[in-house]
Design an enzyme around this catalytic site. Sequence first.
Site, mmCIF file in Angstrom:
data_model
loop_
_atom_site.group_PDB
_atom_site.id
_atom_site.type_symbol
_atom_site.label_atom_id
_atom_site.label_comp_id
_atom_site.label_asym_id
_atom_site.label_seq_id
_atom_site.Cartn_x
_atom_site.Cartn_y
_atom_site.Cartn_z
ATOM 1 N N ASN A 1 0.970 -1.200 0.121
ATOM 2 C CA ASN A 1 -0.159 0.332 -0.065
ATOM 3 C C ASN A 1 0.820 1.227 -0.035
ATOM 4 O OD1 ASN A 1 0.874 -0.475 2.647
ATOM 5 N ND2 ASN A 1 -0.806 0.403 3.528
ATOM 6 N N HIS B 1 -7.433 -7.787 4.137
ATOM 7 C CA HIS B 1 -7.831 -6.886 5.120
ATOM 8 C C HIS B 1 -9.222 -7.005 5.459
ATOM 9 C CE1 HIS B 1 -7.156 -2.890 7.387
ATOM 10 N NE2 HIS B 1 -8.531 -2.921 7.386
ATOM 11 N N HIS C 1 -4.016 -9.538 10.478
ATOM 12 C CA HIS C 1 -4.239 -8.798 11.831
ATOM 13 C C HIS C 1 -5.663 -9.051 12.438
ATOM 14 C CE1 HIS C 1 -5.766 -6.086 8.963
ATOM 15 N NE2 HIS C 1 -4.536 -5.550 8.451
ATOM 16 N N LEU D 1 -5.714 0.148 12.374
ATOM 17 C CA LEU D 1 -6.881 -0.604 11.842
ATOM 18 C C LEU D 1 -6.309 -1.967 11.531
ATOM 19 C CD1 LEU D 1 -8.197 2.482 9.653
ATOM 20 C CD2 LEU D 1 -9.227 1.392 11.824
ATOM 21 N N HIS E 1 4.346 5.763 10.941
ATOM 22 C CA HIS E 1 4.001 7.090 10.357
ATOM 23 C C HIS E 1 4.713 8.073 11.279
ATOM 24 C CE1 HIS E 1 0.257 5.690 8.011
ATOM 25 N NE2 HIS E 1 0.196 5.047 9.101
HETATM 26 C C1 NCD Z 1 -1.569 0.348 7.950
HETATM 27 C C2 NCD Z 1 -0.797 1.361 7.234
HETATM 28 O O1 NCD Z 1 -0.472 2.543 7.870
HETATM 29 O O2 NCD Z 1 -0.236 1.306 6.070
HETATM 30 N N1 NCD Z 1 -2.193 0.952 9.110
HETATM 31 C C3 NCD Z 1 -2.599 0.127 10.152
HETATM 32 O O3 NCD Z 1 -3.132 0.768 10.975
HETATM 33 N N2 NCD Z 1 -2.456 -1.070 10.357
HETATM 34 C C4 NCD Z 1 -2.705 -0.238 7.065
HETATM 35 C C5 NCD Z 1 -3.011 -1.406 7.305
HETATM 36 O O4 NCD Z 1 -2.437 -2.398 7.525
HETATM 37 O O5 NCD Z 1 -4.579 -1.502 7.690
HETATM 38 ZN ZN ZN Z 2 -1.068 -3.661 7.811
#
Ligand code: NCD
Ligand code: ZN
Length: 358
Positions: free
Chosen positions: A55, A150, A188, A233, A265
Amino acid sequence: MLWPVPRARANARAMHRITLRRPDDWHLHLRDGAMLRAMAPESARHFGRAIIMPNLVPPVVTGAEARAYRDRILAALPEGHAFTPLMTLYLTEATDPQDVIAAHQAGLITAVKLYPAGATTNSASGVRDIDKVRGVLDAMAEAAIPLCVHGEVVDADVDIFDREAVFIDTVLDPLRRDTPGLRVVMEHITTRRGVDYARSGGPDLGATITTHHLVINRNAILAGGIKPHYYCLPVAKREEHRLALRAAAASGEACFFLGTDSAPHVDPLKEQACGCAGCFTATNTLSILAEIFEQEGALDKLEAFVSLNGPAFYRLPASADVITLEKGDPVAYPAKIDTEDGPVTVFDPMMPLHWRVL
Ligand code: NCD
Ligand code: ZN
């Protein structure tokens, strides 16, 4: 041929040292550019392989893009680290089944990732109508290419805490019935429903569990002030679900394996009015997991969860290499990893960690 699989070896001093096949991470976000350069060493330090999430912006959609991204990851690895990125393609409604099959046959990709459009970070190009990807899914079933899912619906009228359970009932279960032989990883999982469904799915269904979902429930995000570094998420759920995840991971059952979903992030993007989803756990994951498995009385199952069940599902050999963890005084980890884009906060498990990777 799978390697013979020894049980975790403990030394005589009541589990103060454990040696495991080198772990793998079956769900990882390494990002790109400056962030990739900072993150690649964090995962390569302890892990042998990782399933790399596609992604990016724009997403990794074709075999050629997966090859180019793999080369950027390899170039970002520190000298002397034998870390293998296992690439994935981002499934879109325009994905060409032939490109997927060719990329798999060429050894460029290990799996394909299904994001429902809008479900999470950078998922806008994901799938809106499953019927549009039937051809790809049928080809993947035929070629035994795993689909990483997902598992959340995105309907605004479904409560965010119910999105996983509703996805299982309304999307995942019908999809698996309609595509016999399709190998699926529920990524997840965060609920007891996810645990139960994965358990009942037979050898073609697996589920990754993250480090942070074994540690936090939704109170960590919301009680006593909003804590953006615990927001990811799928969002963490009630305590009963965390306990179900811990029992599943500690069970050693073949369908459950580690996918950290370590998702960095920079702090300014987390700490704002509309903060990004993602917990960054690559740096301290193994110390956290050893602590949790010890709390569960299941240190002898840690190797299955982090090193054996994942490769078995993906039909790959377990690592030939080992790592050793040692128990001692609490281990200090950096609170943040600096990148050229800014600092990334390391997941704080809110408990002392006594196990260090030697
Ligand atoms: C993931 C991301 O930041 O790319 N974020 C997350 O909360 N896990 C995207 C994902 O795996 O859902
Ligand atoms: Zn992820």
